[in-house]
Design an enzyme around this catalytic site. Structure first.
Site, mmCIF file in Angstrom:
data_model
loop_
_atom_site.group_PDB
_atom_site.id
_atom_site.type_symbol
_atom_site.label_atom_id
_atom_site.label_comp_id
_atom_site.label_asym_id
_atom_site.label_seq_id
_atom_site.Cartn_x
_atom_site.Cartn_y
_atom_site.Cartn_z
ATOM 1 N N SER A 21 0.815 -1.221 0.000
ATOM 2 C CA SER A 21 0.000 0.000 0.000
ATOM 3 C C SER A 21 0.848 1.271 0.000
ATOM 4 C CB SER A 21 -0.926 0.023 1.217
ATOM 5 O OG SER A 21 -1.572 1.279 1.281
ATOM 6 N N SER A 23 -0.605 4.159 0.590
ATOM 7 C CA SER A 23 -1.347 5.154 1.369
ATOM 8 C C SER A 23 -0.501 5.863 2.427
ATOM 9 C CB SER A 23 -2.571 4.501 2.013
ATOM 10 O OG SER A 23 -3.482 4.123 1.008
ATOM 11 N N THR A 69 -8.986 -1.238 2.394
ATOM 12 C CA THR A 69 -8.855 -1.771 1.044
ATOM 13 C C THR A 69 -9.244 -3.247 1.036
ATOM 14 O OG1 THR A 69 -7.383 -1.847 -0.881
ATOM 15 C CG2 THR A 69 -6.328 -2.135 1.264
ATOM 16 N N LYS A 73 -13.728 -3.928 2.358
ATOM 17 C CA LYS A 73 -14.538 -2.729 2.134
ATOM 18 C C LYS A 73 -16.005 -2.922 2.538
ATOM 19 C CE LYS A 73 -11.713 -0.576 -1.444
ATOM 20 N NZ LYS A 73 -11.687 0.019 -2.782
ATOM 21 N N GLY A 133 -16.440 -3.279 -17.076
ATOM 22 C CA GLY A 133 -16.220 -3.909 -15.774
ATOM 23 C C GLY A 133 -17.407 -3.658 -14.865
ATOM 24 N N GLY A 136 -15.974 -4.412 -7.936
ATOM 25 C CA GLY A 136 -16.012 -3.430 -6.857
ATOM 26 C C GLY A 136 -15.626 -2.034 -7.320
ATOM 27 N N ALA A 137 -14.648 -1.937 -8.210
ATOM 28 C CA ALA A 137 -14.170 -0.617 -8.644
ATOM 29 C C ALA A 137 -15.241 0.095 -9.459
ATOM 30 C CB ALA A 137 -12.883 -0.769 -9.445
ATOM 31 N N ASN A 157 -19.423 -5.889 -19.587
ATOM 32 C CA ASN A 157 -18.640 -6.722 -18.673
ATOM 33 C C ASN A 157 -18.627 -8.155 -19.192
ATOM 34 O OD1 ASN A 157 -17.266 -7.048 -16.099
ATOM 35 N ND2 ASN A 157 -19.023 -8.274 -15.475
ATOM 36 N N GLY A 244 -4.430 4.744 -13.854
ATOM 37 C CA GLY A 244 -5.128 4.941 -12.582
ATOM 38 C C GLY A 244 -4.297 5.456 -11.421
HETATM 39 P P1 NDP Z 1 -13.074 -7.109 -8.995
HETATM 40 O O1 NDP Z 1 -12.366 -8.395 -8.826
HETATM 41 O O2 NDP Z 1 -14.176 -6.736 -8.079
HETATM 42 O O3 NDP Z 1 -13.668 -7.017 -10.496
HETATM 43 C C1 NDP Z 1 -12.879 -7.391 -11.583
HETATM 44 C C2 NDP Z 1 -13.545 -6.963 -12.890
HETATM 45 O O4 NDP Z 1 -12.686 -7.374 -13.964
HETATM 46 C C3 NDP Z 1 -14.897 -7.617 -13.154
HETATM 47 O O5 NDP Z 1 -15.684 -6.761 -13.944
HETATM 48 C C4 NDP Z 1 -14.494 -8.874 -13.930
HETATM 49 O O6 NDP Z 1 -15.515 -9.366 -14.760
HETATM 50 C C5 NDP Z 1 -13.384 -8.316 -14.778
HETATM 51 N N1 NDP Z 1 -12.446 -9.379 -15.195
HETATM 52 C C6 NDP Z 1 -11.548 -10.033 -14.420
HETATM 53 N N2 NDP Z 1 -10.874 -10.951 -15.140
HETATM 54 C C7 NDP Z 1 -11.381 -10.882 -16.405
HETATM 55 C C8 NDP Z 1 -11.114 -11.582 -17.613
HETATM 56 N N3 NDP Z 1 -10.172 -12.525 -17.672
HETATM 57 N N4 NDP Z 1 -11.814 -11.250 -18.725
HETATM 58 C C9 NDP Z 1 -12.749 -10.278 -18.686
HETATM 59 N N5 NDP Z 1 -13.061 -9.570 -17.560
HETATM 60 C C10 NDP Z 1 -12.380 -9.882 -16.436
HETATM 61 O O7 NDP Z 1 -11.921 -5.995 -8.968
HETATM 62 P P2 NDP Z 1 -12.112 -4.435 -8.687
HETATM 63 O O8 NDP Z 1 -13.333 -4.001 -9.399
HETATM 64 O O9 NDP Z 1 -11.988 -4.161 -7.261
HETATM 65 O O10 NDP Z 1 -10.817 -3.804 -9.386
HETATM 66 C C11 NDP Z 1 -10.648 -3.772 -10.794
HETATM 67 C C12 NDP Z 1 -9.317 -3.117 -11.108
HETATM 68 O O11 NDP Z 1 -9.353 -1.730 -10.764
HETATM 69 C C13 NDP Z 1 -8.178 -3.750 -10.312
HETATM 70 O O12 NDP Z 1 -7.190 -4.153 -11.223
HETATM 71 C C14 NDP Z 1 -7.664 -2.654 -9.427
HETATM 72 O O13 NDP Z 1 -6.252 -2.653 -9.374
HETATM 73 C C15 NDP Z 1 -8.159 -1.390 -10.108
HETATM 74 N N6 NDP Z 1 -8.457 -0.346 -9.133
HETATM 75 C C16 NDP Z 1 -7.723 0.810 -9.173
HETATM 76 C C17 NDP Z 1 -7.956 1.802 -8.286
HETATM 77 C C18 NDP Z 1 -7.124 3.053 -8.344
HETATM 78 O O14 NDP Z 1 -7.148 3.838 -7.389
HETATM 79 N N7 NDP Z 1 -6.397 3.268 -9.408
HETATM 80 C C19 NDP Z 1 -8.990 1.692 -7.239
HETATM 81 C C20 NDP Z 1 -9.732 0.457 -7.296
HETATM 82 C C21 NDP Z 1 -9.448 -0.528 -8.204
HETATM 83 P P3 NDP Z 1 -16.602 -10.453 -14.204
HETATM 84 O O15 NDP Z 1 -17.660 -9.645 -13.493
HETATM 85 O O16 NDP Z 1 -17.099 -11.114 -15.424
HETATM 86 O O17 NDP Z 1 -15.861 -11.372 -13.275
#
Ligand code: NDP
Length: 280
Positions: A21, A23, A69, A73, A133, A136-137, A157, A244
Site C-alpha cells: 500500500s 497510502s 482496502t 470494504k 467492468g 467493486g471498482a 462486462n 489509474g
Molecule cells: P473485482 O475483482 O471486483 O472485479 C474485476 C472486474 O474485472 C470484473 O468486472 C471482472 O468481470 C473483470 N475481469 C476479471 N478478469 C477478467 C477476464 N479474464 N476477462 C474479462 N473480464 C475480467 O476488482 P475491482 O473491481 O476491485 O478492481 C478492478 C481493477 O481496478 C483492479 O485491477 C484494481 O487494481 C483497479 N483499481 C484501481 C484503483 C485506483 O485507485 N487506481 C482503485 C480500485 C481498483 P466479471 O464480473 O465477469 O468477473
C-alpha cells in the site's frame, strides 16, 4: 465532517495483503503540505477478526480515521455507525471517519476517478461513457460518475449478469448494460476500463470501432509503463489515455479532506509516485 484540531492524529490502512500500500507515503506527503502531524500505519487485516481490529484501533481517541482496502470494504461499511449514500448504494467503503456520533463510512474511489479525469481535462457533463467492468471498482465509481451529469453510462462486462446487477444498483435511467459483442455500435467520448485485465497484460473484448471517435480513455490499473489497454487505445489514435495512478492519489486526497477539512495538492505526490514507479 470532522475537523480535528488536537495533535498526534492517528490513521491507518487496513487490507490483506497490505505491504504494497502506498497510502502511508501519500498521506504523509499530504499532511506535510499543511504542517499536520500524523502517524499512518499499514495494518494487515484478518478475515476472522477484522471488526475487532477496527475496534482496537479506534479505542485510541487519537485515531481519527482509516482507509480500508481489499477485501474488507464491505465489512467496514457494515461496521460503521453511519454511511454516506454512495456507501449504502455500493455496500462498500474505503474511508472511515470518527465524528461526534461515532464512525462514518465514505467511499472516495469514485471521486478520485472523477477528479483525476478533470485534472486531465476530461469533463463528463453530457458525455456518453462506456464503463467496462462491473466489479467493486466499477460499483464504487458509478455514483460519482452520475454526479457529473453524463448523458449516458453504458456498462459492459465479461459476465452480463454482473453488468445488469450494477445497472440495477445504479437505479438510474442514464445507465444501461451492453453485451460485450454489441459494443461496436456504441458512440462514446469517454471509455473507462474498470476491469483487472491490465494486471495480466490483457485487454477487454470490446470492438476497435468504439475507439473510432478517439474517446478519452482511462484505465484504473497503473504500472511502470503503459498498460495493455492504454497501449491499444494509443495505437487506435486516442491521445488522451490516462492510467489509474492519479485515481489512487485522488481518492486519498478526498479521504484526507474528509478527515481534516483541507484539500491537498495531488500534483507533487503524483509526480513522486510516478518517478518511484518508473524506477522500481
Ligand atoms: P473485482 O475483482 O471486483 O472485479 C474485476 C472486474 O474485472 C470484473 O468486472 C471482472 O468481470 C473483470 N475481469 C476479471 N478478469 C477478467 C477476464 N479474464 N476477462 C474479462 N473480464 C475480467 O476488482 P475491482 O473491481 O476491485 O478492481 C478492478 C481493477 O481496478 C483492479 O485491477 C484494481 O487494481 C483497479 N483499481 C484501481 C484503483 C485506483 O485507485 N487506481 C482503485 C480500485 C481498483 P466479471 O464480473 O465477469 O468477473
Amino acid at each position: 465532517m470532522s475537523h480535528i484540531t488536537s495533535s498526534n492524529k492517528k490513521l491507518a490502512v487496513f487490507g490483506n495483503p497490505i505491504a504494497q500500500s502506498k497510502s502511508p507515503i501519500i498521506h504523509q506527503m499530504f499532511a506535510a503540505q499543511f504542517d499536520i502531524e500524523i502517524s499512518y500505519e499499514r495494518i494487515l487485516g484478518n478475515e476472522n477478526t477484522f471488526t475487532a481490529q477496527l475496534d482496537a484501533f479506534f479505542a485510541d481517541n487519537n485515531a481519527v480515521g482509516a482507509n480500508i482496502t481489499m477485501p474488507f470494504k464491505e465489512k467496514a461499511a457494515s461496521w460503521a455507525t453511519e454511511k454516506a449514500s454512495a456507501v449504502k448504494q455500493a455496500g462498500a467503503a474505503n474511508t472511515l471517519i470518527r465524528n461526534e456520533r461515532g464512525f462514518r463510512a465514505e467511499t472516495t474511489d469514485g471521486k478520485g476517478l472523477v477528479s483525476d479525469l478533470a485534472r486531465n481535462g476530461v469533463h463528463l457533463k453530457n458525455k456518453r461513457i462506456l464503463l467496462i467492468g462491473a466489479g467493486g471498482a466499477a460499483r464504487g465509481a458509478i455514483a460519482a460518475l452520475l454526479t457529473e451529469q453524463p448523458e449516458h453510462i453504458f456498462i459492459t462486462n465479461r459476465s452480463e449478469e454482473n453488468a445488469k446487477r450494477l445497472v440495477s444498483i445504479a437505479d438510474d435511467e442514464r445507465v444501461s448494460a451492453v453485451i460485450e459483442g454489441e459494443s461496436d455500435k456504441l458512440q462514446v467520448s469517454v471509455i473507462i476500463n474498470a476491469t483487472s485485465l491490465s494486471l495480466s497484460g490483457k485487454v477487454p473484448a470490446i470492438s476497435d470501432a468504439v475507439f473510432a471517435n478517439q474517446p478519452a480513455v482511462y484505465d484504473m490499473v497503473y504500472q511502470d509503463s503503459d498498460t495493455a489497454f492504454i497501449t491499444k487505445a494509443k495505437s487506435l489514435g486516442c491521445e488522451k489515455s490516462i492510467d489509474g495512478l492519479g485515481m489512487l492519489v485522488g481518492q486519498a486526497a478526498e479521504s484526507f479532506y474528509l478527515w481534516f477539512g483541507v484539500r491537498p495538492d495531488p500534483e507533487p505526490v503524483l509526480a513522486y509516485l510516478r518517478k518511484e514507479l518508473v524506477q522500481s
